[in-house]
Write an enzyme that holds these catalytic residues in place. Structure first.
Site, short mmCIF file in Angstrom:
data_model
loop_
_atom_site.label_atom_id
_atom_site.label_comp_id
_atom_site.label_asym_id
_atom_site.label_seq_id
_atom_site.Cartn_x
_atom_site.Cartn_y
_atom_site.Cartn_z
N GLY A 158 48.14 23.70 49.21
CA GLY A 158 47.94 25.14 49.34
C GLY A 158 46.85 25.64 48.44
CG ASP A 167 58.48 39.91 46.10
OD1 ASP A 167 57.93 40.94 45.69
OD2 ASP A 167 58.35 38.80 45.56
CE LYS A 200 49.40 35.68 36.32
NZ LYS A 200 50.05 34.96 37.43
CD GLU A 253 43.55 26.13 52.18
OE1 GLU A 253 43.56 26.61 53.33
OE2 GLU A 253 44.47 26.33 51.35
CG HIS A 311 24.91 48.37 26.64
ND1 HIS A 311 24.64 47.50 27.68
CD2 HIS A 311 24.29 47.86 25.54
CE1 HIS A 311 23.88 46.52 27.23
NE2 HIS A 311 23.64 46.72 25.93
#
Length: 455
Positions: free
Chosen positions: A174, A305, A50, A197, A438
């Site tokens: 991938g 994981d 990131k 892919e 808004h």
């Protein structure tokens, strides 16, 4: 033999907070790490990638602001050494923080080395035998490397982050979120990027319309996308890598200086010595766990994981919360309480929670859907970022939210408006009747929910 009250294998996102909690509750705790402290997120996942995504976006904005009335004269230069140094410092800061955490707690002992089970209660590390009544496995995962690529100088997400010069060209095998994040960031750094892919769209596990939209976004980023490609082998040739692939037009070859493999991950369970224990694995090598993350051996738990129940930093940390609540909290958390959620940090990002259209139909759930293209969102138009769409799925019988898929600017943030309502057990009417600020993207969520249609 050294005796402890608890042993934790791995310092990924679940390990350190669990060690601290166990120690604060009086348990003499050993924590073992064979590589860098912090696991995948800190070292090769969230933190470094990131940071790179942020640098890549700065480069993109510098080159693409003319239509917003901002002109930058001259060539925009990308210094990968500086980008890497910034990333390395972020990682080093995390390492230092973890070191301090372990050093200041007298009941935590850090062992540097590889852990191997000798039996259900005993672990060997650096020639020493450790034993404990409670053992927690938090060993994470690693990139999957197909046999057809083992003989070439391939890159993974780990080695990709060690480059100091931007590759002239880059082939990525991938089309999942890891491959796409690297594809877009290095394209923005200046590489000529090609994605191979096997499916008919990128991110093929997503709903067809979302996958198609992502594919168009990546193509419009200037990335060469070769779909329906069966990548069959790679070989070194004249100092470069030649990848042979098969697509609709027949067998072809592409030559590249750099090859990144992004074809999934496998758990780090194959060399733990688990065959000497009663811990059961599934067919993919993940450790089987129950709702409290206990393995088939009652005093051994598996987090992160390696248990196949999330494979994200936020799910790993929630694994800690589940186990910790079992021991020390009145409120008991369970794996089954968790809504699956994640984001892919392409630009614009994809964010998901709960079920999508494919899953709802597969389960035979009667549902309704609200949709909104980003090009109809005022805030997106003002920002000049109108790619993508938003979808929210509602159970037709209960009015509860089943899930949402957002693809668009800021999606990784405003998805939480839906996540929180799902955890609150609220009906969609609560969000429909809310008043949002808004101009924002999330203000259109109530508007969307005024216009449901049957799925």
């Amino acid at each position: 033999m050294k005796k402890f009250d608890a042993i934790i294998i791995g310092t990924g996102q679940a390990g350190p907070p669990l060690a601290s909690s166990l120690a604060k509750n009086g348990l003499q705790t050993a924590i073992i790490e064979k590589r860098e402290l912090g696991g995948t997120c800190v070292n090769t996942g969230c933190t470094p990638t990131k940071a790179y995504v942020a640098s890549a976006r700065r480069a993109f904005i510098a080159r693409n602001s003319r239509e917003m009335g901002v002109n930058i004269e001259g060539h925009v230069q990308v210094d990968l050494k500086t980008i890497k140094a910034r990333k390395d410092q972020l990682i080093a800061d995390s390492h230092e923080g973890l070191e301090r955490t372990f050093e200041k707690e007298e009941l935590i002992t850090l062992f540097r080395g590889k852990a191997v089970f000798l039996d259900d209660h005993t672990i060997l590390v650096n020639g020493e035998e450790l034993t404990a009544e409670k053992i927690f496995i938090n060993v994470g995962g690693r990139p999957r490397v197909p046999k057809d690529f083992e003989a070439v100088n391939y890159l993974t997400n780990r080695s990709m982050l060690e480059l100091e010069e931007v590759p002239k060209n880059l082939v990525i095998v991938g089309g999942g979120y890891v491959g796409l994040e690297f594809a877009q960031m290095f394209s923005r750094f200046g590489s000529e990027v090609t994605i191979l892919e096997r499916g008919s769209a990128l991110m093929k596990k997503e709903d067809d319309d979302i996958a198609e939209a992502i594919t168009e976004i990546i193509k419009e980023s200037g990335i060469n996308v070769l779909l329906n490609s069966d990548c069959i082998k790679a070989a070194e040739k004249n100092g470069e890598i030649e990848v042979t692939y098969n697509c609709e037009a027949g067998s072809k070859k592409i030559t590249t200086s750099h090859l990144l493999l992004a074809v999934g991950r496998v758990p780090n369970t194959n060399d733990l010595g688990l065959e000497k224990t009663g811990v059961e694995l599934d067919d993919h090598g993940f450790i089987k766990v129950n709702d409290e993350l206990q393995t088939s051996v009652s005093h051994i738990w598996a987090l992160g994981d390696c248990n196949g129940e999330g494979a994200f930093t936020h799910t790993a940390y929630n694994d800690f919360q589940i186990v910790n609540s079992t021991f020390y909290e009145d409120r008991k958390r369970k794996l089954s309480d968790r809504f699956p959620c994640y984001a892919a940090y392409i630009d614009p990002p994809l964010a998901r929670v709960g079920l999508d259209e494919k899953q709802i139909k597969a389960k035979g759930i009667k549902a309704k859907v609200a949709e909104m293209p980003m090009k109809k969102v005022a805030r997106a138009k003002e920002k000049g970022e109108t790619a993508g769409k938003m979808k929210i799925f509602i159970d037709a019988d209960t009015d509860k939210i089943l899930g949402a898929t957002f693809l668009g600017t800021g999606a990784d943030e405003y998805i939480h408006t839906v996540i929180d309502q799902m955890y609150a057990g609220a009906t969609y009417q609560v969000m429909r009747d809310a008043v949002h600020i808004h101009p924002t993207v999330s203000e259109l969520i109530p508007t969307m929910l005024e216009n449901l249609r049957e799925l």
